[in-house]
Write a protein that holds these residues in place. Sequence first.
Motif, PDB file in Angstrom:
ATOM      1  N   GLY A 149      50.671  51.165  95.559  1.00 51.41           N
ATOM      2  CA  GLY A 149      51.670  50.195  95.102  1.00 51.41           C
ATOM      3  C   GLY A 149      51.640  48.917  95.927  1.00 51.41           C
ATOM      4  O   GLY A 149      51.690  47.808  95.387  1.00 51.41           O
ATOM      5  N   VAL A 150      51.522  49.060  97.238  1.00 50.74           N
ATOM      6  CA  VAL A 150      51.460  47.886  98.120  1.00 50.74           C
ATOM      7  C   VAL A 150      50.174  47.094  97.870  1.00 50.74           C
ATOM      8  O   VAL A 150      50.194  45.873  97.724  1.00 50.74           O
ATOM      9  CB  VAL A 150      51.561  48.320  99.602  1.00 50.74           C
ATOM     10  CG1 VAL A 150      51.270  47.164 100.533  1.00 50.74           C
ATOM     11  CG2 VAL A 150      52.931  48.911  99.886  1.00 50.74           C
ATOM     12  N   VAL A 151      49.047  47.804  97.799  1.00 47.40           N
ATOM     13  CA  VAL A 151      47.764  47.128  97.565  1.00 47.40           C
ATOM     14  C   VAL A 151      47.759  46.471  96.183  1.00 47.40           C
ATOM     15  O   VAL A 151      47.279  45.341  96.018  1.00 47.40           O
ATOM     16  CB  VAL A 151      46.583  48.107  97.727  1.00 47.40           C
ATOM     17  CG1 VAL A 151      45.267  47.448  97.366  1.00 47.40           C
ATOM     18  CG2 VAL A 151      46.540  48.650  99.142  1.00 47.40           C
ATOM     19  N   LEU A 152      48.322  47.152  95.181  1.00 49.96           N
ATOM     20  CA  LEU A 152      48.377  46.578  93.835  1.00 49.96           C
ATOM     21  C   LEU A 152      49.211  45.299  93.799  1.00 49.96           C
ATOM     22  O   LEU A 152      48.870  44.350  93.080  1.00 49.96           O
ATOM     23  CB  LEU A 152      48.938  47.590  92.839  1.00 49.96           C
ATOM     24  CG  LEU A 152      47.928  48.553  92.251  1.00 49.96           C
ATOM     25  CD1 LEU A 152      48.624  49.681  91.500  1.00 49.96           C
ATOM     26  CD2 LEU A 152      46.941  47.845  91.361  1.00 49.96           C
ATOM     27  N   LEU A 153      50.295  45.249  94.536  1.00 51.97           N
ATOM     28  CA  LEU A 153      51.091  44.018  94.596  1.00 51.97           C
ATOM     29  C   LEU A 153      50.245  42.846  95.086  1.00 51.97           C
ATOM     30  O   LEU A 153      50.274  41.756  94.513  1.00 51.97           O
ATOM     31  CB  LEU A 153      52.306  44.199  95.507  1.00 51.97           C
ATOM     32  CG  LEU A 153      53.498  44.905  94.891  1.00 51.97           C
ATOM     33  CD1 LEU A 153      54.559  45.168  95.946  1.00 51.97           C
ATOM     34  CD2 LEU A 153      54.069  44.106  93.744  1.00 51.97           C
ATOM     35  N   ILE A 154      49.476  43.081  96.132  1.00 54.12           N
ATOM     36  CA  ILE A 154      48.606  42.022  96.673  1.00 54.12           C
ATOM     37  C   ILE A 154      47.550  41.627  95.648  1.00 54.12           C
ATOM     38  O   ILE A 154      47.325  40.442  95.387  1.00 54.12           O
ATOM     39  CB  ILE A 154      47.962  42.495  97.992  1.00 54.12           C
ATOM     40  CG1 ILE A 154      49.036  42.697  99.061  1.00 54.12           C
ATOM     41  CG2 ILE A 154      46.900  41.512  98.464  1.00 54.12           C
ATOM     42  CD1 ILE A 154      48.576  43.480 100.268  1.00 54.12           C
ATOM     43  N   LEU A 155      46.894  42.625  95.036  1.00 52.15           N
ATOM     44  CA  LEU A 155      45.844  42.354  94.067  1.00 52.15           C
ATOM     45  C   LEU A 155      46.376  41.629  92.828  1.00 52.15           C
ATOM     46  O   LEU A 155      45.768  40.671  92.344  1.00 52.15           O
ATOM     47  CB  LEU A 155      45.159  43.653  93.640  1.00 52.15           C
ATOM     48  CG  LEU A 155      44.305  44.358  94.685  1.00 52.15           C
ATOM     49  CD1 LEU A 155      43.868  45.726  94.179  1.00 52.15           C
ATOM     50  CD2 LEU A 155      43.107  43.515  95.058  1.00 52.15           C
ATOM     51  N   ILE A 156      47.509  42.067  92.334  1.00 54.38           N
ATOM     52  CA  ILE A 156      48.070  41.463  91.116  1.00 54.38           C
ATOM     53  C   ILE A 156      48.519  40.039  91.371  1.00 54.38           C
ATOM     54  O   ILE A 156      48.227  39.132  90.575  1.00 54.38           O
ATOM     55  CB  ILE A 156      49.217  42.332  90.563  1.00 54.38           C
ATOM     56  CG1 ILE A 156      48.637  43.629  89.994  1.00 54.38           C
ATOM     57  CG2 ILE A 156      50.009  41.589  89.504  1.00 54.38           C
ATOM     58  CD1 ILE A 156      49.669  44.688  89.678  1.00 54.38           C
TER      59      ILE A 156
END
Length: 146
Positions: A31-38
């Motif tokens: 979830g944290v990594v996806l926030l950065i990627l998105i």
Amino acid sequence: MSITIETPRSPRNRKQAKLEKYGWLYMRASGVVLLILIFGHLIANLFVGEGIRAIDFGFVGGKWASPFWQVWDGLMLWLALIHGTNGMRTLVNDYAEREWVRKTLVVTLWSVCAVLILLGTLVITTFDPCPANSLPELLPSFCATK
């Protein structure tokens, strides 16, 4: 008036309890990594350059010509699909009452996830907007004709 809260279903065995723990940890980390990627994806596509008007076939072709953006979009694809499938698996485990229904749904979820990851990864890694030996009239306008 008293409210009774049902005891949650416990994992069926120790191995499943360990898998549930890793699933829970994966959801938090992804979830944290996806926030950065998105947000990186949105900023690169919508705010840098001409914004949304620039997004077309040529924009995607140029973007995916770079290994950096292939890895970025591939990682986003993998993490998002696994994150979503794991979340759906949790819902199925919570609400499916019959064991065979639960197993069927979980196997279906992971099968669809695997197919989508495979297809998405193939598109990202093999995408070529200007394939060799194509007819010039079939190529996009930005491809160099020989």
